[in-house]
Design a protein around this motif. Structure first.
Motif, PDB file in Angstrom:
ATOM      1  N   LEU A   1      16.556  16.589  29.936  1.00 42.53           N
ATOM      2  CA  LEU A   1      16.384  16.539  30.874  1.00 42.53           C
ATOM      3  C   LEU A   1      17.596  15.559  31.183  1.00 42.53           C
ATOM      4  CD1 LEU A   1      13.167  15.098  32.751  1.00 42.53           C
ATOM      5  CD2 LEU A   1      14.812  16.874  33.703  1.00 42.53           C
TER       6      LEU A   1
ATOM      7  N   ARG B   1      30.234  34.973  38.990  1.00 42.13           N
ATOM      8  CA  ARG B   1      29.520  34.453  37.211  1.00 42.13           C
ATOM      9  C   ARG B   1      29.754  35.434  36.707  1.00 42.13           C
ATOM     10  NH1 ARG B   1      23.826  32.801  38.281  1.00 42.13           N
ATOM     11  NH2 ARG B   1      24.709  32.105  40.208  1.00 42.13           N
TER      12      ARG B   1
ATOM     13  N   TYR C   1      41.463  26.825  42.984  1.00 42.78           N
ATOM     14  CA  TYR C   1      42.038  27.489  44.686  1.00 42.78           C
ATOM     15  C   TYR C   1      42.497  26.341  44.547  1.00 42.78           C
ATOM     16  CZ  TYR C   1      38.310  31.139  44.101  1.00 42.78           C
ATOM     17  OH  TYR C   1      37.774  32.296  43.612  1.00 42.78           O
TER      18      TYR C   1
ATOM     19  N   ASP D   1      42.465  24.533  47.717  1.00 44.50           N
ATOM     20  CA  ASP D   1      41.872  23.381  48.189  1.00 44.50           C
ATOM     21  C   ASP D   1      40.759  22.820  47.128  1.00 44.50           C
ATOM     22  OD1 ASP D   1      39.299  24.803  47.316  1.00 44.50           O
ATOM     23  OD2 ASP D   1      38.989  25.084  49.357  1.00 44.50           O
TER      24      ASP D   1
ATOM     25  N   ARG E   1      30.624  26.030  45.110  1.00 44.29           N
ATOM     26  CA  ARG E   1      31.284  27.152  44.390  1.00 44.29           C
ATOM     27  C   ARG E   1      31.505  26.908  42.701  1.00 44.29           C
ATOM     28  NH1 ARG E   1      37.101  26.829  46.227  1.00 44.29           N
ATOM     29  NH2 ARG E   1      37.092  26.794  48.733  1.00 44.29           N
ATOM     30  N   ALA E   2      30.420  25.441  42.364  1.00 43.02           N
ATOM     31  CA  ALA E   2      30.483  25.685  41.440  1.00 43.02           C
ATOM     32  C   ALA E   2      29.370  26.313  40.815  1.00 43.02           C
ATOM     33  CB  ALA E   2      30.225  23.878  41.067  1.00 43.02           C
TER      34      ALA E   2
ATOM     35  N   ILE F   1      25.810  25.412  42.253  1.00 44.14           N
ATOM     36  CA  ILE F   1      25.048  24.647  43.091  1.00 44.14           C
ATOM     37  C   ILE F   1      24.226  25.333  44.036  1.00 44.14           C
ATOM     38  CG2 ILE F   1      24.369  22.406  43.427  1.00 44.14           C
ATOM     39  CD1 ILE F   1      26.544  21.363  41.822  1.00 44.14           C
TER      40      ILE F   1
ATOM     41  N   LEU G   1      31.385  19.952  36.599  1.00 49.33           N
ATOM     42  CA  LEU G   1      29.916  20.771  37.764  1.00 49.33           C
ATOM     43  C   LEU G   1      29.601  21.564  37.745  1.00 49.33           C
ATOM     44  CD1 LEU G   1      29.784  19.346  40.434  1.00 49.33           C
ATOM     45  CD2 LEU G   1      31.034  20.134  41.860  1.00 49.33           C
ATOM     46  N   GLY G   2      28.443  21.603  37.872  1.00 46.71           N
ATOM     47  CA  GLY G   2      27.743  22.612  38.077  1.00 46.71           C
ATOM     48  C   GLY G   2      27.436  23.637  35.863  1.00 46.71           C
TER      49      GLY G   2
ATOM     50  N   ALA H   1      38.612  22.411  44.643  1.00 41.29           N
ATOM     51  CA  ALA H   1      37.072  22.770  44.794  1.00 41.29           C
ATOM     52  C   ALA H   1      36.590  20.982  44.630  1.00 41.29           C
ATOM     53  CB  ALA H   1      37.070  23.568  44.245  1.00 41.29           C
ATOM     54  N   LEU H   2      37.286  19.585  44.502  1.00 40.96           N
ATOM     55  CA  LEU H   2      37.124  18.814  44.035  1.00 40.96           C
ATOM     56  C   LEU H   2      35.892  17.833  44.284  1.00 40.96           C
ATOM     57  CD1 LEU H   2      40.003  17.881  41.868  1.00 40.96           C
ATOM     58  CD2 LEU H   2      38.725  19.031  40.854  1.00 40.96           C
ATOM     59  N   CYS H   3      34.635  17.269  44.381  1.00 45.12           N
ATOM     60  CA  CYS H   3      34.454  16.267  44.877  1.00 45.12           C
ATOM     61  C   CYS H   3      34.071  14.678  44.372  1.00 45.12           C
ATOM     62  CB  CYS H   3      32.460  16.010  44.311  1.00 45.12           C
ATOM     63  SG  CYS H   3      31.647  17.633  44.512  1.00 45.12           S
TER      64      CYS H   3
ATOM     65  N   GLU I   1      26.347  21.222  33.899  1.00 48.25           N
ATOM     66  CA  GLU I   1      26.184  19.595  33.203  1.00 48.25           C
ATOM     67  C   GLU I   1      25.637  20.210  31.377  1.00 48.25           C
ATOM     68  OE1 GLU I   1      25.671  20.444  35.968  1.00 48.25           O
ATOM     69  OE2 GLU I   1      26.644  18.575  37.260  1.00 48.25           O
TER      70      GLU I   1
ATOM     71  N   GLY J   1      29.255  15.018  48.531  1.00 46.78           N
ATOM     72  CA  GLY J   1      30.086  14.824  48.243  1.00 46.78           C
ATOM     73  C   GLY J   1      31.367  15.785  48.457  1.00 46.78           C
ATOM     74  N   ASN J   2      31.303  17.385  48.340  1.00 50.78           N
ATOM     75  CA  ASN J   2      31.566  18.331  49.458  1.00 50.78           C
ATOM     76  C   ASN J   2      31.412  19.390  49.053  1.00 50.78           C
ATOM     77  OD1 ASN J   2      33.465  20.388  49.465  1.00 50.78           O
ATOM     78  ND2 ASN J   2      35.554  19.839  47.910  1.00 50.78           N
TER      79      ASN J   2
ATOM     80  N   ARG K   1      20.905   9.683  35.899  1.00 48.90           N
ATOM     81  CA  ARG K   1      20.811  10.879  34.780  1.00 48.90           C
ATOM     82  C   ARG K   1      20.731  12.008  34.586  1.00 48.90           C
ATOM     83  NH1 ARG K   1      23.411   6.737  33.941  1.00 48.90           N
ATOM     84  NH2 ARG K   1      23.085   5.460  32.474  1.00 48.90           N
TER      85      ARG K   1
ATOM     86  N   LEU L   1      32.765  11.732  42.373  1.00 39.48           N
ATOM     87  CA  LEU L   1      32.869  12.258  41.008  1.00 39.48           C
ATOM     88  C   LEU L   1      33.693  11.562  40.982  1.00 39.48           C
ATOM     89  CD1 LEU L   1      30.346  15.253  41.183  1.00 39.48           C
ATOM     90  CD2 LEU L   1      29.460  12.593  41.373  1.00 39.48           C
TER      91      LEU L   1
ATOM     92  N   ARG M   1      23.245  14.603  39.790  1.00 38.33           N
ATOM     93  CA  ARG M   1      24.584  14.426  39.704  1.00 38.33           C
ATOM     94  C   ARG M   1      24.744  15.767  41.025  1.00 38.33           C
ATOM     95  NH1 ARG M   1      27.330  13.575  35.735  1.00 38.33           N
ATOM     96  NH2 ARG M   1      26.220  11.744  36.081  1.00 38.33           N
ATOM     97  N   HIS M   2      24.342  17.032  41.174  1.00 41.39           N
ATOM     98  CA  HIS M   2      23.990  17.739  42.126  1.00 41.39           C
ATOM     99  C   HIS M   2      23.616  17.519  44.032  1.00 41.39           C
ATOM    100  CE1 HIS M   2      23.183  21.239  38.944  1.00 41.39           C
ATOM    101  NE2 HIS M   2      24.231  20.474  38.399  1.00 41.39           N
TER     102      HIS M   2
ATOM    103  N   SER N   1      23.164  18.839  28.988  1.00 43.33           N
ATOM    104  CA  SER N   1      22.310  17.517  29.104  1.00 43.33           C
ATOM    105  C   SER N   1      21.774  17.939  27.950  1.00 43.33           C
ATOM    106  CB  SER N   1      20.969  18.311  30.413  1.00 43.33           C
ATOM    107  OG  SER N   1      21.852  17.735  31.384  1.00 43.33           O
TER     108      SER N   1
ATOM    109  N   LEU O   1      21.560  13.157  30.987  1.00 41.44           N
ATOM    110  CA  LEU O   1      22.345  14.460  31.039  1.00 41.44           C
ATOM    111  C   LEU O   1      23.445  13.687  29.412  1.00 41.44           C
ATOM    112  CD1 LEU O   1      23.844  13.756  34.515  1.00 41.44           C
ATOM    113  CD2 LEU O   1      23.785  15.677  33.545  1.00 41.44           C
TER     114      LEU O   1
ATOM    115  N   ALA P   1      32.163  22.568  47.177  1.00 39.56           N
ATOM    116  CA  ALA P   1      32.840  22.535  45.796  1.00 39.56           C
ATOM    117  C   ALA P   1      31.849  22.736  44.823  1.00 39.56           C
ATOM    118  CB  ALA P   1      34.057  21.198  45.282  1.00 39.56           C
TER     119      ALA P   1
ATOM    120  N   HIS Q   1      32.550  14.251  35.737  1.00 32.37           N
ATOM    121  CA  HIS Q   1      31.695  14.755  36.526  1.00 32.37           C
ATOM    122  C   HIS Q   1      33.009  15.837  36.943  1.00 32.37           C
ATOM    123  CE1 HIS Q   1      29.474  10.425  36.891  1.00 32.37           C
ATOM    124  NE2 HIS Q   1      29.447  11.179  35.940  1.00 32.37           N
TER     125      HIS Q   1
END
Lengths: 261, 433
Positions: free
Chosen positions: A113, A77, A88, A90, B316-317, B319, A105-106, A92-94, A108, B309-310, B297, A97, B302-303, A110, A115, B313, A101
């Motif tokens: 509440l 952080r 990296y 790999d 590392r993000a 979460i 990721l992480g 690190a994508l989902c 977001e 999903g991963n 929403r 999504l 989303r998390h 808003s 998004l 990932a 997104h």
């Protein structure tokens, strides 16, 4: 190049895992607007070095300077807060999504509440446009439907979304075909042209010579040399990687003997 | 940079295509493996058609339609909770008995301890949260596979339930309000009011989203697509409300109907009018809207998708994966507790079999049939409703066709298997794309 203050500088950093010293007195200078290639054989300490910079494995000793000022980075952080992002291998994508997104990721955006999809989509598009990315059909595509090169693009775009200053790419082209490698290398070049400092790890010497401004070579945990790319040939880099020396470049023979022991 | 041949421009902002384009886009996604709820919707239509042909006079009646919803409610609510856990790629085998245990707590506090119903209800729901918290803690912190933890909880909770209720006992539920949820209906105008709120609410919210996207200059769905969606919702939900507002009791010639249920001045032996949307439908709608909002929403939702999903990932993000896991198990058991209260309300009592038998398997089946993936990362709360209806139609229609429970088990098992196969095949397709 040398008259500019490096945005990121390491002086004499060391890192050990138990009895094994992985990094020995490593110096590294990274400049804004330049691509610094980090090369070295497997086990030379490339990954440990970037993980140290990213704060995943903090260095045991040595100086870490960011924009000329000493900083202490002990977790990812803190590195992110300075504007250091790592892509990296790999990625690190989902897969489940979509592009927007994944880019947010992480982190977001808003409104209360809820998004703020609109702001996120707009910023994602702006970032991709800023990198002249034209290979994505829609930013609302799921990542599972993207090609390897497109995924790499998304991962890199995510790294630069946050006004980052240093982007570290771990073998970004290792799994790509010819055309996609070309796209990613163009993107890497554009990152530097946009003023970012880029560190790229690669095993492909042609790629290194083509895309980078200077080359830092690690040999058994020592930094053998950091030289402007235009002064290097393919065979010199290979020599530096495999023996730690090439002509008058590289490690002093005493250090080499020490390293070999 | 030279422009590549493979380059495709980002589509222009504004109105993108009409219904035709939307359909083509949808069919492309389905062929790509993103089938969603499509098989379940087709299956539902096929099943309703089949049973109507085979046993139309008993199956396709207003009374049976209301019965079917009544039978499906608890399973749908359980399945909604399971969606959260399945999204992570985990499973909760104990949800059925979490429902039973919560119902037992409700019964004991309400009837034996004499608590007022809101307190007893709170105690039951809190029981669900505690169960979910403990399961989540063991899965997320100790890293025990959820299959094992919840299998242990499945056995353990069965015991806890027996201990709470006492051997062989059945506790009646004595609360008019709690009993009304599964046994009473909204007034006819109430059903239409609900219809209006749902349809106009959906129309307004979706229109607002489209317009604000256009204002900014982003591609939104076409007006024609929006109209088509709103009209289909209005017709579909309107049909449901209409069917439920029909008087369900069959009045034989010579018998009178009572105007007001329970009125002392009614003629003796009159047949009460039963009509209106069951209150349970309102419960499902509210839970559906809340669940859909959370998953679609909020960044928390989303998390959940990201972890499913991963997980690496997501970690590392930044979460907190274990926080997400624990909270999802809590949501699942909380929904199970609601389902437990609904079952108790339907049965007018709590017994050691509440939430037992096939309840859990039906609920898992409902979520998977509806299109929620067993592999995590894919699913919506509405899947539970659609899948739950499929399960309810089978459970309701099959006994009308055949009395052999053997066949009923086999068919239900096969349907679950087909749904899981569709899930596995579509997963292969999307990962191959």
């Amino acid at each position: 190049m040398s008259d500019q203050t490096p945005i990121l500088q390491l002086r004499g950093v060391n890192k050990s895992f138990g009895p094994v010293q992985v990094l020995k007195n490593v110096d590294l200078k990274v400049y804004s607007g330049k691509v610094t290639a980090l090369v070295g054989d497997n086990g030379a300490g490339k990954s440990t070095l970037i993980k140290g910079i990213a704060g995943i494995y903090p260095f045991d000793s040595g100086e870490y300077l960011f924009e000329g000022k000493p900083v202490h980075i002990s977790e990812p952080r803190q590195a992110n807060a300075l504007g250091i992002e790592v892509v990296y291998q790999d990625l690190a994508l989902c897969d489940n999504l979509d592009v927007v997104h994944n880019m947010f990721l992480g982190r977001e955006q808003s409104k209360g509440l809820i998004l703020d999809e609109i702001t996120m989509e707009r910023r994602a598009k702006e970032t991709l446009a800023g990198l002249s990315v034209r290979t994505l059909k829609s930013v609302r595509q799921q990542v599972s439907s993207l090609s390897g090169g497109q995924r790499q693009t998304v991962a890199i775009a995510r790294a630069v979304l946050w006004n980052s200053k240093v982007v570290i790419l771990d073998e970004p082209t290792a799994a790509l075909g010819v055309a996609q490698t070309e796209q990613v290398l163009n993107l890497v070049r554009r990152l530097a042209d946009n003023g970012l400092a880029v560190i790229i790890i690669s095993h492909n010497m042609n790629e290194v010579l083509r895309v980078s401004d200077n080359v830092a070579c690690l040999y058994l945990g020592n930094l053998a040399a950091q030289v402007p790319a235009e002064h290097l040939t393919h065979s010199q880099i290979v020599e530096l990687i495999t023996t730690g020396r090439s002509g008058d470049m590289g490690l002093h023979p005493d250090v080499l003997n020490g390293a070999a022991l | 940079m030279s422009v590549q041949v493979t380059d495709v421009d980002v589509p222009e902002a504004g109105d993108v295509g009409g219904i035709g384009d939307a359909l083509r886009d949808y069919s492309r996604r389905v062929r790509g493996g993103e089938v969603g709820s499509l098989p379940a919707v087709l299956g539902l239509i096929a099943l309703v058609a089949l049973f109507s042909i085979l046993q139309g006079d008993t199956f396709f009646t207003a009374l049976n339609f209301a019965n079917l919803l009544n039978q499906g409610t608890a399973i749908i609510v359980l399945a909604m909770g399971l969606v959260f856990v399945l999204l992570l790629g985990e499973i909760d085998l104990s949800a059925g008995f979490a429902a039973g245990t919560s119902a037992a707590v409700l019964g004991v506090t309400l009837t034996k301890q004499g608590w007022v119903w809101p307190l007893a209800l709170l105690a039951a729901l809190a029981t669900g949260l505690v169960i979910g918290f403990l399961i989540g803690l063991l899965v997320a912190r100790l890293g025990i596979p959820s299959f094992v933890v919840t299998l242990a909880a499945f056995l353990g909770l069965q015991g806890v339930m027996l201990l709470i209720i006492g051997e062989g006992g059945t506790i009646p539920i004595q609360s008019d309000i709690l009993l009304a949820v599964m046994n009473k209906n909204m007034p006819v105008w109430g059903g239409w009011l609900l219809w209006a709120i749902v349809v106009f609410g959906y129309a307004a919210i979706s229109l607002r989203a489209i317009l604000s996207r256009r204002r900014i200059g982003l591609a939104g769905s076409a007006t024609s697509v929006w109209i088509a969606k709103v009209v289909s919702l209005a017709v579909l939900f309107g049909g449901v409300v209409y069917l439920l507002n029909i008087q369900r009791q069959i009045v034989r010639p010579g018998r009178q109907t009572c105007d007001v249920v329970g009125d002392i001045n009614q003629p003796v032996g009159c047949i009460p009018i039963i009509q209106g949307v069951p209150w349970a439908v309102l419960v499902i709608l509210v839970l559906l809207i809340i669940g859909t909002f959370i998953l679609g929403r909020t960044s928390y939702g989303r998390h959940i998708y990201a972890v499913g999903g991963n997980a690496e990932a997501a970690r590392r993000a930044g979460i907190s994966v274990s926080m997400i896991k624990i909270s999802c198990f809590m949501i699942c058991s909380f929904m199970a507790a609601i389902a437990g209260v609904l079952i108790a309300s339907r049965d007018n009592s709590v017994s050691p079999t509440t939430g037992g038998a096939q309840t859990l398997l039906f609920a898992v089946g409902a979520a998977v049939i509806g299109g929620t993936s067993l592999f995590g990362g894919r699913g919506r709360v509405i899947d539970a409703v659609i899948g739950g209806l499929v399960v309810a139609v089978i459970a309701n229609g099959l006994p009308l066709v055949t009395q052999q429970s053997g066949i009923q088990y086999v068919v239900t098992g096969l349907v679950l298997l087909v749904a899981a196969s569709v899930d596995a095949i579509s997963r292969k397709r999307t990962s191959a794309a």
